[in-house]
Design an enzyme around this catalytic site. Structure first.
Site, PDB file in Angstrom:
ATOM      1  N   SER A  24       0.812  -1.231   0.000  1.00  0.00           N
ATOM      2  CA  SER A  24       0.000   0.000   0.000  1.00  0.00           C
ATOM      3  C   SER A  24       0.845   1.281   0.000  1.00  0.00           C
ATOM      4  O   SER A  24       0.492   2.225  -0.719  1.00  0.00           O
ATOM      5  CB  SER A  24      -0.962   0.000   1.191  1.00  0.00           C
ATOM      6  N   SER A  69      -5.983  -3.349   8.449  1.00  0.00           N
ATOM      7  CA  SER A  69      -5.916  -4.743   8.009  1.00  0.00           C
ATOM      8  C   SER A  69      -5.793  -5.650   9.218  1.00  0.00           C
ATOM      9  O   SER A  69      -5.959  -5.211  10.356  1.00  0.00           O
ATOM     10  CB  SER A  69      -4.759  -4.916   7.015  1.00  0.00           C
ATOM     11  N   LYS A  73      -9.577  -5.355  11.529  1.00  0.00           N
ATOM     12  CA  LYS A  73     -10.694  -4.923  10.673  1.00  0.00           C
ATOM     13  C   LYS A  73     -12.049  -4.928  11.389  1.00  0.00           C
ATOM     14  O   LYS A  73     -12.864  -4.040  11.157  1.00  0.00           O
ATOM     15  CB  LYS A  73     -10.778  -5.818   9.437  1.00  0.00           C
ATOM     16  N   ASN A  94     -11.990  -1.682   6.284  1.00  0.00           N
ATOM     17  CA  ASN A  94     -10.582  -1.649   5.863  1.00  0.00           C
ATOM     18  C   ASN A  94     -10.135  -0.240   5.484  1.00  0.00           C
ATOM     19  O   ASN A  94      -8.980  -0.023   5.149  1.00  0.00           O
ATOM     20  CB  ASN A  94     -10.325  -2.628   4.703  1.00  0.00           C
ATOM     21  N   ASP A 109     -12.859  -3.961   0.215  1.00  0.00           N
ATOM     22  CA  ASP A 109     -12.350  -5.266  -0.249  1.00  0.00           C
ATOM     23  C   ASP A 109     -13.273  -5.884  -1.306  1.00  0.00           C
ATOM     24  O   ASP A 109     -12.818  -6.387  -2.334  1.00  0.00           O
ATOM     25  CB  ASP A 109     -12.212  -6.252   0.915  1.00  0.00           C
ATOM     26  N   ALA A 137     -12.108 -11.249   4.325  1.00  0.00           N
ATOM     27  CA  ALA A 137     -12.107 -11.040   2.870  1.00  0.00           C
ATOM     28  C   ALA A 137     -13.233 -11.831   2.211  1.00  0.00           C
ATOM     29  O   ALA A 137     -13.936 -11.309   1.341  1.00  0.00           O
ATOM     30  CB  ALA A 137     -10.759 -11.446   2.291  1.00  0.00           C
ATOM     31  N   ASN A 157     -16.166 -23.437   4.259  1.00  0.00           N
ATOM     32  CA  ASN A 157     -15.190 -23.086   5.312  1.00  0.00           C
ATOM     33  C   ASN A 157     -14.893 -24.318   6.136  1.00  0.00           C
ATOM     34  O   ASN A 157     -15.723 -25.218   6.237  1.00  0.00           O
ATOM     35  CB  ASN A 157     -15.740 -21.977   6.230  1.00  0.00           C
ATOM     36  N   MET A 210      -0.536 -18.865   1.366  1.00  0.00           N
ATOM     37  CA  MET A 210       0.462 -17.842   1.720  1.00  0.00           C
ATOM     38  C   MET A 210       1.063 -18.196   3.082  1.00  0.00           C
ATOM     39  O   MET A 210       0.562 -19.075   3.783  1.00  0.00           O
ATOM     40  CB  MET A 210      -0.142 -16.446   1.711  1.00  0.00           C
ATOM     41  N   TYR A 236      -1.895 -12.554  -3.191  1.00  0.00           N
ATOM     42  CA  TYR A 236      -1.022 -12.016  -4.240  1.00  0.00           C
ATOM     43  C   TYR A 236       0.461 -12.203  -3.930  1.00  0.00           C
ATOM     44  O   TYR A 236       1.315 -11.863  -4.748  1.00  0.00           O
ATOM     45  CB  TYR A 236      -1.341 -10.533  -4.525  1.00  0.00           C
TER      46      TYR A 236
HETATM   47  P1  NAD Z   1      -9.261 -13.964   8.093  1.00  0.00           P
HETATM   48  O1  NAD Z   1      -8.289 -14.303   9.187  1.00  0.00           O
HETATM   49  O2  NAD Z   1     -10.390 -13.065   8.375  1.00  0.00           O
HETATM   50  O3  NAD Z   1      -9.878 -15.353   7.509  1.00  0.00           O
HETATM   51  C1  NAD Z   1      -9.055 -16.476   7.311  1.00  0.00           C
HETATM   52  C2  NAD Z   1      -9.821 -17.543   6.500  1.00  0.00           C
HETATM   53  O4  NAD Z   1      -8.907 -18.631   6.201  1.00  0.00           O
HETATM   54  C3  NAD Z   1     -10.994 -18.171   7.253  1.00  0.00           C
HETATM   55  O5  NAD Z   1     -12.041 -18.457   6.338  1.00  0.00           O
HETATM   56  C4  NAD Z   1     -10.395 -19.480   7.788  1.00  0.00           C
HETATM   57  O6  NAD Z   1     -11.364 -20.471   8.055  1.00  0.00           O
HETATM   58  C5  NAD Z   1      -9.508 -19.858   6.625  1.00  0.00           C
HETATM   59  N1  NAD Z   1      -8.453 -20.819   7.003  1.00  0.00           N
HETATM   60  C6  NAD Z   1      -7.454 -20.620   7.908  1.00  0.00           C
HETATM   61  N2  NAD Z   1      -6.701 -21.739   7.994  1.00  0.00           N
HETATM   62  C7  NAD Z   1      -7.214 -22.636   7.117  1.00  0.00           C
HETATM   63  C8  NAD Z   1      -6.883 -23.972   6.732  1.00  0.00           C
HETATM   64  N3  NAD Z   1      -5.851 -24.601   7.277  1.00  0.00           N
HETATM   65  N4  NAD Z   1      -7.635 -24.587   5.786  1.00  0.00           N
HETATM   66  C9  NAD Z   1      -8.698 -23.950   5.219  1.00  0.00           C
HETATM   67  N5  NAD Z   1      -9.077 -22.707   5.551  1.00  0.00           N
HETATM   68  C10 NAD Z   1      -8.334 -22.049   6.477  1.00  0.00           C
HETATM   69  O7  NAD Z   1      -8.346 -13.423   6.905  1.00  0.00           O
HETATM   70  P2  NAD Z   1      -8.806 -12.519   5.651  1.00  0.00           P
HETATM   71  O8  NAD Z   1      -8.575 -11.082   5.954  1.00  0.00           O
HETATM   72  O9  NAD Z   1     -10.144 -12.963   5.225  1.00  0.00           O
HETATM   73  O10 NAD Z   1      -7.692 -12.946   4.554  1.00  0.00           O
HETATM   74  C11 NAD Z   1      -7.746 -14.195   3.911  1.00  0.00           C
HETATM   75  C12 NAD Z   1      -6.717 -14.215   2.779  1.00  0.00           C
HETATM   76  O11 NAD Z   1      -7.066 -13.250   1.795  1.00  0.00           O
HETATM   77  C13 NAD Z   1      -5.300 -13.866   3.212  1.00  0.00           C
HETATM   78  O12 NAD Z   1      -4.424 -14.721   2.515  1.00  0.00           O
HETATM   79  C14 NAD Z   1      -5.114 -12.430   2.764  1.00  0.00           C
HETATM   80  O13 NAD Z   1      -3.793 -12.113   2.459  1.00  0.00           O
HETATM   81  C15 NAD Z   1      -5.965 -12.392   1.512  1.00  0.00           C
HETATM   82  N6  NAD Z   1      -6.500 -11.038   1.209  1.00  0.00           N
HETATM   83  C16 NAD Z   1      -6.223 -10.487  -0.009  1.00  0.00           C
HETATM   84  C17 NAD Z   1      -6.735  -9.231  -0.323  1.00  0.00           C
HETATM   85  C18 NAD Z   1      -6.424  -8.591  -1.660  1.00  0.00           C
HETATM   86  O14 NAD Z   1      -6.645  -7.376  -1.815  1.00  0.00           O
HETATM   87  N7  NAD Z   1      -5.939  -9.342  -2.635  1.00  0.00           N
HETATM   88  C19 NAD Z   1      -7.537  -8.533   0.598  1.00  0.00           C
HETATM   89  C20 NAD Z   1      -7.819  -9.129   1.830  1.00  0.00           C
HETATM   90  C21 NAD Z   1      -7.276 -10.408   2.119  1.00  0.00           C
END
Ligand code: NAD
Length: 288
Positions: A24, A69, A73, A94, A109, A137, A157, A210, A236
């Site tokens: 960012s 973030s 959030k 966010n 988002d 997300a 999920n 990731m 990403y």
């Molecule tokens: P969060 O912590 O709110 O949610 C995490 C999610 O991952 C939940 O649904 C959880 O159940 C799942 N999870 C965790 N461990 C798991 C496993 N072992 N097996 C299956 N599912 C599992 O996080 P978030 O903010 O929702 O972010 C989720 C992902 O999205 C991250 O990798 C983040 O970097 C990415 N993201 C990308 C953008 C973008 O602009 N491209 C924006 C926000 C988030």
């Protein structure tokens, strides 16, 4: 930079933990420079214990606004003066916009996700898709897609603390929009395969792929992806997750989350500055 930052320069930033890895600052500072705006964007390492004090500091130092973030959030919402309809429905924010001390909370988002699809020539209106992840997300994506006219969303999920969140999201979508949403267990691979095959797009919105789960995927094999499926991983970094490697192996069209990151930033940029982010220039800067 010594010439660019003056006593008049306005400040913006990111409230997250960790925050140092974020793209960012590069994205927003490049856009400020390109448009000749006297603003600077920095990263603050702020966790849940400090988020209330950080919001007070946004007011004290008169920041123009902030991004928020993980892990802040949801927690940040209660310290703001007003939430946008999307932020309220999603239960997470966010982007903060400081209007003379009145702090508005937004969630860009979902907008970022839908704009990325549009930029790739993909329209979700009237279509069914499958989404893994009911965290912050995933919720934003599901709600924005439902608001934007998706016909059906199958959400998967694992049985963790986000499962209940998935149940709430499905209820909100079914009660407030024309979209039909259903929640399934990600552990049930047979149903996962069937639902993926009945939709036009599959989206990963979990952290699997990731760090610290880099190189991993819950998709058992490439034959879970029909050839005509559009596959999206919102991660990403890395740019090609294990899941996207499987999509490639299956011959599918696929994209990662760089576009979503750029467009969620562009929506926030517009709220802070009133100006359109120079997307072409930002894509060049980020090398995409
Ligand atoms: P969060 O912590 O709110 O949610 C995490 C999610 O991952 C939940 O649904 C959880 O159940 C799942 N999870 C965790 N461990 C798991 C496993 N072992 N097996 C299956 N599912 C599992 O996080 P978030 O903010 O929702 O972010 C989720 C992902 O999205 C991250 O990798 C983040 O970097 C990415 N993201 C990308 C953008 C973008 O602009 N491209 C924006 C926000 C988030």
């Amino acid at each position: 930079m010594s010439q660019r930052v003056t006593g008049h320069t306005k400040l913006l930033g990111l409230l997250a933990m960790p925050s140092r890895h974020s793209n960012s600052p590069l994205m927003h500072n490049s856009a400020f420079e390109k448009l000749g705006l006297d603003m600077v964007y920095v990263c603050f390492e702020v966790g849940l214990n400090e988020i209330e004090a950080a919001v007070r500091a946004v007011r004290t130092f008169k920041l123009v606004g902030c991004n928020v973030s993980m892990p802040n959030k949801s927690a940040v919402c209660r310290y703001l003066d007003e939430l946008s309809p999307a932020a309220r429905l999603i239960g997470a924010c966010n982007t903060i916009v400081n209007k003379d001390g009145h702090l508005e909370g937004h969630n860009t988002d979902g907008i970022g996700f839908v704009s990325m699809l549009k930029d790739s020539g993909v329209d979700i209106k009237g279509k069914k898709f499958t989404l893994a992840g009911a965290g912050g997300a995933g919720t934003a994506i599901a709600i924005q897609a439902a608001l934007d006219g998706a016909a059906e969303i199958s959400i998967f999920n694992i049985n963790d603390e986000f499962w209940a969140n998935g149940e709430k999201t499905v209820k909100k979508i079914n009660e407030n929009t024309d979209c039909k949403a259903k929640l399934y267990h990600l552990e049930d691979k047979e149903t996962l395969k069937k639902e993926i095959a009945s939709g036009f797009m599959f989206v990963n919105a979990t952290g699997v792929g990731m760090k610290p789960m880099e190189g991993m995927t819950y998709i058992p094999s490439a034959d879970f992806f029909p050839k005509d499926l559009f596959v999206v991983d919102i991660i990403y970094s890395p740019t090609k997750t294990r899941m996207l490697e499987l999509a490639e192996e299956a011959g599918c069209r696929y994209i990662n989350g760089t576009g979503m990151m750029i467009f969620q930033g562009a929506a926030a940029f517009k709220m802070w500055t009133g100006k359109d982010m120079p997307i072409g220039c930002i894509k060049n800067v980020l090398g995409v």
